[in-house]
Design an enzyme around this catalytic site. Sequence first.
Site, mmCIF file in Angstrom:
data_model
loop_
_atom_site.group_PDB
_atom_site.id
_atom_site.type_symbol
_atom_site.label_atom_id
_atom_site.label_comp_id
_atom_site.label_asym_id
_atom_site.label_seq_id
_atom_site.Cartn_x
_atom_site.Cartn_y
_atom_site.Cartn_z
ATOM 1 N N HIS A 181 0.809 -1.223 0.000
ATOM 2 C CA HIS A 181 0.000 0.000 0.000
ATOM 3 C C HIS A 181 0.839 1.268 0.000
ATOM 4 C CE1 HIS A 181 0.656 -0.259 4.408
ATOM 5 N NE2 HIS A 181 0.461 1.045 4.393
ATOM 6 N N GLU A 219 6.368 4.249 13.698
ATOM 7 C CA GLU A 219 5.025 4.034 14.230
ATOM 8 C C GLU A 219 5.031 4.277 15.736
ATOM 9 O OE1 GLU A 219 2.967 0.562 11.813
ATOM 10 O OE2 GLU A 219 4.904 -0.087 12.568
ATOM 11 N N HIS A 243 8.043 -2.593 2.128
ATOM 12 C CA HIS A 243 7.804 -1.156 2.063
ATOM 13 C C HIS A 243 9.080 -0.349 1.806
ATOM 14 C CE1 HIS A 243 3.856 -2.080 3.280
ATOM 15 N NE2 HIS A 243 3.978 -1.962 4.569
ATOM 16 N N LYS A 343 8.492 0.358 15.976
ATOM 17 C CA LYS A 343 7.250 0.557 16.707
ATOM 18 C C LYS A 343 7.540 1.262 18.027
ATOM 19 C CE LYS A 343 4.669 -3.289 14.698
ATOM 20 N NZ LYS A 343 3.708 -2.386 14.027
#
Length: 492
Positions: A181, A219, A243, A343
């Site tokens: 995406h 993130e 990604h 993260k």
Amino acid sequence: MSAPDPFDLILFGATGDLAMRKLLPALFLRDRAGQLPAEGRIIATGRTPQSRDEFLERIHTRFSEHRRIAKLEPEEWQRFSSRIDFVPVDAEDPDSFVALGKTLNNGSPTATAKRTRVFYLAVAPGHFVPLCEQLNQAGLVTPNARVVLEKPLGQNLASAQEISERIGAIFAEDAIYRIDHYLGKEAVQNLIALRFGNMLFEPLWRRDWIKDVQITVAEQIGVDGRAAFYDRTGALRDMVQNHLLQLLCIIAMEPPTSIEADAVRDEKLKVLRALRPLEGQQALRHTVRGQYRAGAIEGKPVVGYQDEEGVAPSSQTETFLALRAEVANWRWAGVPFYLRTGKRLQERSAEIVINFHDVPHSIFHVTYGAGHPNRLVIRLQPDEGVRLHLMAKTPGDRMRLRPVSLNLDFSETFRDAQEDAYERLLMDVLRGRLTLFMRRDELYAAWQWIDPIIAAWEEAGDAPKPYTAGTWGPAASSALLGRDDASWQEES
């Protein structure tokens, strides 16, 4: 733009988070925009039996919470919901595929066989092959069928090859859409336009003018209910293999001969094959693994990774990774590409920073401060845009310089034409456009570069370095760049 041909989109995993949060809203927004044909159907599937009305009620509730859908007009909902049916399907139950076939054929197998048929597998990768084989055995794979695969595709090269070969025995390569995406994001599309639609940057897009390239995907969330998956995967497999390497390819690739799928993917493949191998001690020297400990995100306390529900005791899975890569070709030889993801970091952000060389001799008595006076920042999230940093004179009678920036904010410039990445990619699938999807040889080349890094960690027993949640990761990440007299650009 014209609507695609009539289609049947069969959505496996329709009750899952990805479908509810991204895929179904994306389809609704394209329907609202008038881009779906009247003859487009959505067949949702899930393992848990439920009625069509129950499923629609779940969608309606989630839509009411969606930022861009906001007020849901009754006629819009009626039009969209009329496209949807629900069929319980279990990958291990052949009879459920017979029921799916009856819904698809709807009394007219000949007519439906001519429609575009898209199988979207929004499920765990372990279900990809069984689902495709069951679809084939049930006679549901038509000549116009396509399959969409969510990442990750395998755990290593061998498993990726097995998945690809078994699915490739059912679907032709040009019918397999390996979705990432990030490639659908507006800023990534504009990176392609920036590079290949403007003469301004092409003479500068090389080792002579660029000092380094930094790609960060940060993130604030933790494993977010995905511990069982994430603890087997880690940051390298989950984010870098797909990604970040795809973003690196777009930055580093040579100009393709056209925007057609294979022309673009041929050039990306050359970049992947030109990556200098990271093996043995080189892999250990040029990578930094981290794992978050208890800390605070936006002032709220959060637990450490090993205390997350579902994480194995004393887990050695990395939740942070920084690495230094090089593209060994004439354009980029010697230019470091720094990749970073993690993260529970300080901010949620994704950006590409192109740092240009300093001027060879400054005639001004100024201090540039941290970073380089000239850099290009392509921001992917939370807001999408492009910013060019320059030096300019401050007002007054003395020649004093300070940094300024030229800013293109896509949310402002194109306020009425925003699309989510999944909206764009879903429409590309329905229209048969493969440019933004990975080809099989790209997938293999990426794993061929990743596998030796994992092997080096395992052989050395390399444990991730701890970092406090709410920071920018282990201090060793900064030291990695410090060896090149560089630093992370965290202010755009």
